[in-house]
Design an enzyme around this catalytic site. Structure first.
Site, PDB file in Angstrom:
ATOM      1  N   GLN A 157      -1.022  -2.607   4.494  1.00 33.57           N
ATOM      2  CA  GLN A 157      -0.321  -3.077   3.401  1.00 33.57           C
ATOM      3  C   GLN A 157      -1.530  -4.057   2.478  1.00 33.57           C
ATOM      4  OE1 GLN A 157       2.099  -7.014   3.775  1.00 33.57           O
ATOM      5  NE2 GLN A 157       3.858  -5.586   3.275  1.00 33.57           N
ATOM      6  N   GLU A 193      -1.850   6.153  -3.844  1.00 33.65           N
ATOM      7  CA  GLU A 193      -0.557   6.492  -3.460  1.00 33.65           C
ATOM      8  C   GLU A 193       0.232   6.303  -4.934  1.00 33.65           C
ATOM      9  OE1 GLU A 193       1.671   4.072  -0.563  1.00 33.65           O
ATOM     10  OE2 GLU A 193       2.776   3.426  -2.441  1.00 33.65           O
ATOM     11  N   TYR A 221      -0.212  -4.230   9.118  1.00 29.88           N
ATOM     12  CA  TYR A 221       0.119  -5.482   8.451  1.00 29.88           C
ATOM     13  C   TYR A 221      -0.932  -6.698   8.604  1.00 29.88           C
ATOM     14  CZ  TYR A 221       4.260  -2.968   7.603  1.00 29.88           C
ATOM     15  OH  TYR A 221       5.100  -2.032   7.379  1.00 29.88           O
ATOM     16  N   ARG A 256       8.980   3.007   8.914  1.00 25.21           N
ATOM     17  CA  ARG A 256      10.436   2.465   9.184  1.00 25.21           C
ATOM     18  C   ARG A 256      11.125   2.499   7.818  1.00 25.21           C
ATOM     19  NH1 ARG A 256      12.840  -3.212  10.650  1.00 25.21           N
ATOM     20  NH2 ARG A 256      12.569  -3.272   8.171  1.00 25.21           N
TER      21      ARG A 256
END
Length: 317
Positions: free
Chosen positions: A210, A18, A179, A124
């Site tokens: 995560q 990323e 998560y 989100r």
């Protein structure tokens, strides 16, 4: 190609990562040249983060404060196009609920479809730094599951204000976040998994976790997700510790634990260089174990700095 196709075709764990868009006013050239060495490990896709508006307060001579909107890292769509053009790999833009209306989301998806993007990661997002609580836009989404649902509606040719009943059908593959140590707003892991179930039920086809520093947390999470009836691929997110400040910042910001064995080594460090060396060694150990367990991909959070990730990846791939 869709992420699920990349994962399905792979004979072993893939390498992916990323990046952050450059700060406003900085060049894209430096970013692309910086991540070019990571192409040595044949990443099938690269994630590009999206950032909501933040606010600054400008003080006027009369003492009044003016709230000014600012976006420090624009350019996600353009960066995706540049990555696909230069490296001939898939780019996966992040889409956020926070700071965006449904109309803005739809327009972004149309733009992404036009440039050939086939995958998105639906999140989100966080509250602005100036606010303590996430508040959705007046005509926006409050949960990632709602964002997934909107994307799936576009895949069916259903738009917000389309006059015709069915419009052009997009074909996005949607990923979502997971998560291993529970989302900080969830009262329990069981409760958190209900939200994950909802995202998958609405159409999410893979999960990216995560960061975590204890592989047992990831393996336990996978077991819990499978027990909840979720069968989509679960990609582990990896980030090595590289500075002394991260030792306290990462647990505080991401609500995760650092293993005692890692802390025992970090406490011996006197400089950032020593911390980085320990962080790289620990990540290599993590990755080797994960690859032995045949995880779908090792997904690195690079913060657009390739050198650390390169040192880890060359020991694995």
């Amino acid at each position: 190609m869709k992420i699920t196709e990349h994962l399905g075709n792979a004979k072993s764990s893939l390498f992916s990562f990323e990046i952050l868009p450059p700060l406003k006013g900085q060049s894209l050239k430096e970013l692309l040249e910086g991540i070019a060495p990571l192409m040595d490990f044949n990443p099938p896709f690269v994630d590009v983060t999206y950032h909501r508006e933040e606010y600054i307060y400008k003080k006027h001579p009369n003492g009044l404060l003016e709230k000014i909107s600012t976006k420090k890292r624009p350019g996600t769509v353009g960066i995706c196009a540049a990555i696909m053009n230069r490296f001939q790999i898939d780019a996966v833009p992040h889409l956020l609920c926070g700071g965006f209306t449904k109309e803005e989301t739809e327009n972004a998806l149309i733009d992404l479809n036009f440039i050939g993007v086939e995958n998105v990661l639906a999140l989100r997002g966080d509250a602005p730094k100036s606010e303590g609580k996430f508040i959705p836009e007046a005509d926006g989404h409050g949960y990632a599951s709602e964002l997934v649902e909107q994307i799936m509606r576009m895949n069916q040719g259903r738009y917000l204000h389309e006059e015709t009943e069915i419009g052009f059908q997009t074909d996005f593959c949607v990923g979502v976040a997971g998560y291993p140590e529970k989302h900080f707003e969830a009262p329990s892991m069981k409760f958190d998994l209900k939200y994950l179930q909802e995202k998958v039920k609405k159409g999410a086809e893979y999960i990216v976790t995560q960061m975590f520093f204890n592989n047992d947390k990831y393996f336990e999470f996978v077991d819990q997700v499978r027990a909840a009836g979720i069968t989509v691929p679960i990609i582990p997110g990896i980030k090595p510790i590289t500075t002394m400040g991260q030792i306290t910042m990462l647990p505080r910001t991401f609500f995760l634990d650092l293993p005692d064995a890692l802390m025992d080594e970090l406490e011996k460090c006197k400089t950032n260089a020593e911390v980085k060396e320990v962080g790289i060694a620990w990540a290599i150990q993590q990755c080797k174990e994960l690859v032995k367990k045949n995880v779908p991909s090792l997904h690195f959070y690079t913060m657009s700095k390739a050198d650390t990730t390169y040192k880890i990846a060359k020991e694995i791939f």
